[in-house]
Motif scaffolding. Sequence first.
Motif, PDB file in Angstrom:
ATOM      1  N   VAL A   1       0.859  -1.182   0.000  1.00  0.00           N
ATOM      2  CA  VAL A   1       0.000   0.000   0.000  1.00  0.00           C
ATOM      3  C   VAL A   1       0.900   1.238   0.000  1.00  0.00           C
ATOM      4  N   GLN A   2       0.290   2.372  -0.176  1.00  0.00           N
ATOM      5  CA  GLN A   2       1.054   3.613  -0.117  1.00  0.00           C
ATOM      6  C   GLN A   2       1.562   3.805   1.312  1.00  0.00           C
TER       7      GLN A   2
ATOM      8  N   GLN B   1     -10.057  -0.502   6.252  1.00  0.00           N
ATOM      9  CA  GLN B   1     -10.904  -0.789   5.091  1.00  0.00           C
ATOM     10  C   GLN B   1     -11.045  -2.293   4.869  1.00  0.00           C
ATOM     11  N   CYS B   2      -9.941  -3.019   4.973  1.00  0.00           N
ATOM     12  CA  CYS B   2      -9.985  -4.476   4.773  1.00  0.00           C
ATOM     13  C   CYS B   2     -10.872  -5.138   5.820  1.00  0.00           C
TER      14      CYS B   2
ATOM     15  N   SER C   1      -0.409   4.926   4.597  1.00  0.00           N
ATOM     16  CA  SER C   1      -1.837   4.577   4.565  1.00  0.00           C
ATOM     17  C   SER C   1      -2.088   3.159   5.075  1.00  0.00           C
ATOM     18  N   GLU C   2      -1.130   2.600   5.806  1.00  0.00           N
ATOM     19  CA  GLU C   2      -1.258   1.219   6.291  1.00  0.00           C
ATOM     20  C   GLU C   2      -2.483   1.047   7.192  1.00  0.00           C
TER      21      GLU C   2
ATOM     22  N   PRO D   1     -10.330   0.410  -1.692  1.00  0.00           N
ATOM     23  CA  PRO D   1      -9.775   1.528  -2.463  1.00  0.00           C
ATOM     24  C   PRO D   1      -8.290   1.799  -2.211  1.00  0.00           C
ATOM     25  N   ALA D   2      -7.810   1.584  -0.990  1.00  0.00           N
ATOM     26  CA  ALA D   2      -6.432   1.955  -0.649  1.00  0.00           C
ATOM     27  C   ALA D   2      -5.409   0.887  -1.031  1.00  0.00           C
ATOM     28  N   MET D   3      -5.872  -0.278  -1.491  1.00  0.00           N
ATOM     29  CA  MET D   3      -4.972  -1.376  -1.801  1.00  0.00           C
ATOM     30  C   MET D   3      -4.201  -1.076  -3.078  1.00  0.00           C
ATOM     31  N   THR D   4      -2.893  -1.355  -3.069  1.00  0.00           N
ATOM     32  CA  THR D   4      -2.073  -1.160  -4.254  1.00  0.00           C
ATOM     33  C   THR D   4      -1.901  -2.481  -4.989  1.00  0.00           C
TER      34      THR D   4
ATOM     35  N   LYS E   1      -5.174   2.954   7.508  1.00  0.00           N
ATOM     36  CA  LYS E   1      -6.398   3.199   6.738  1.00  0.00           C
ATOM     37  C   LYS E   1      -6.766   1.955   5.929  1.00  0.00           C
ATOM     38  N   THR E   2      -5.778   1.323   5.301  1.00  0.00           N
ATOM     39  CA  THR E   2      -6.020   0.122   4.507  1.00  0.00           C
ATOM     40  C   THR E   2      -6.463  -1.028   5.395  1.00  0.00           C
TER      41      THR E   2
END
Length: 172
Positions: free
Chosen positions: A7-8, A18-19, A11-12, A76-79, A14-15
């Motif tokens: 991830v960015q 979300q997960c 933003s760990e 959304p935050a996943m790379t 936040k991700t």
Amino acid sequence: MWYVIQVQTGSEEKTRIQCNTILSSQVLQQCFIPYYEEQRKLHGEWSTLKKVLFPGYVFMITDQLDELRLSLRKVPAMTKVVGFGDDIIPLTDEEVLFLEGFCGEKQIAEVSHGVLEGSKVRILSGPLVGKEGLIKKIDYHKRRAYLEMDMFGRRQNIRLGLEVRMEKVDKT
């Protein structure tokens, strides 16, 4: 199996949230971020700070890889999921043992404590006990140990908190 998504950096958390919110508990057994603690002097007082051990990575445990891959498209935050090409590669047993040994169930690598004996450091407590050989560098001023290890298919530089005191030599 344990997997890693990239991830960015920054933003760990936040991700992770979300997960845990978006993904089904049948698909995702656990989603976490390993942290480490370090001592820092703030406003004249020593404080323990918690920092991300692997910036830019979030860890997941699942037995349903295909469902996880599909479900991650909703985050959304996943790379990307760490792997080779289209193959998602789980962490090796050694990598899992490293994370479990260093971070424990709380997923936090606590500050290690050691003594300087001559020119060598001996670790007395914390996750670095018995792992002095992994330490590549010590910053005594910032109270950090730097390790270099192969993780997720690449070389990772890892920081951990380390308090070192000087061993007093009796000159009688």
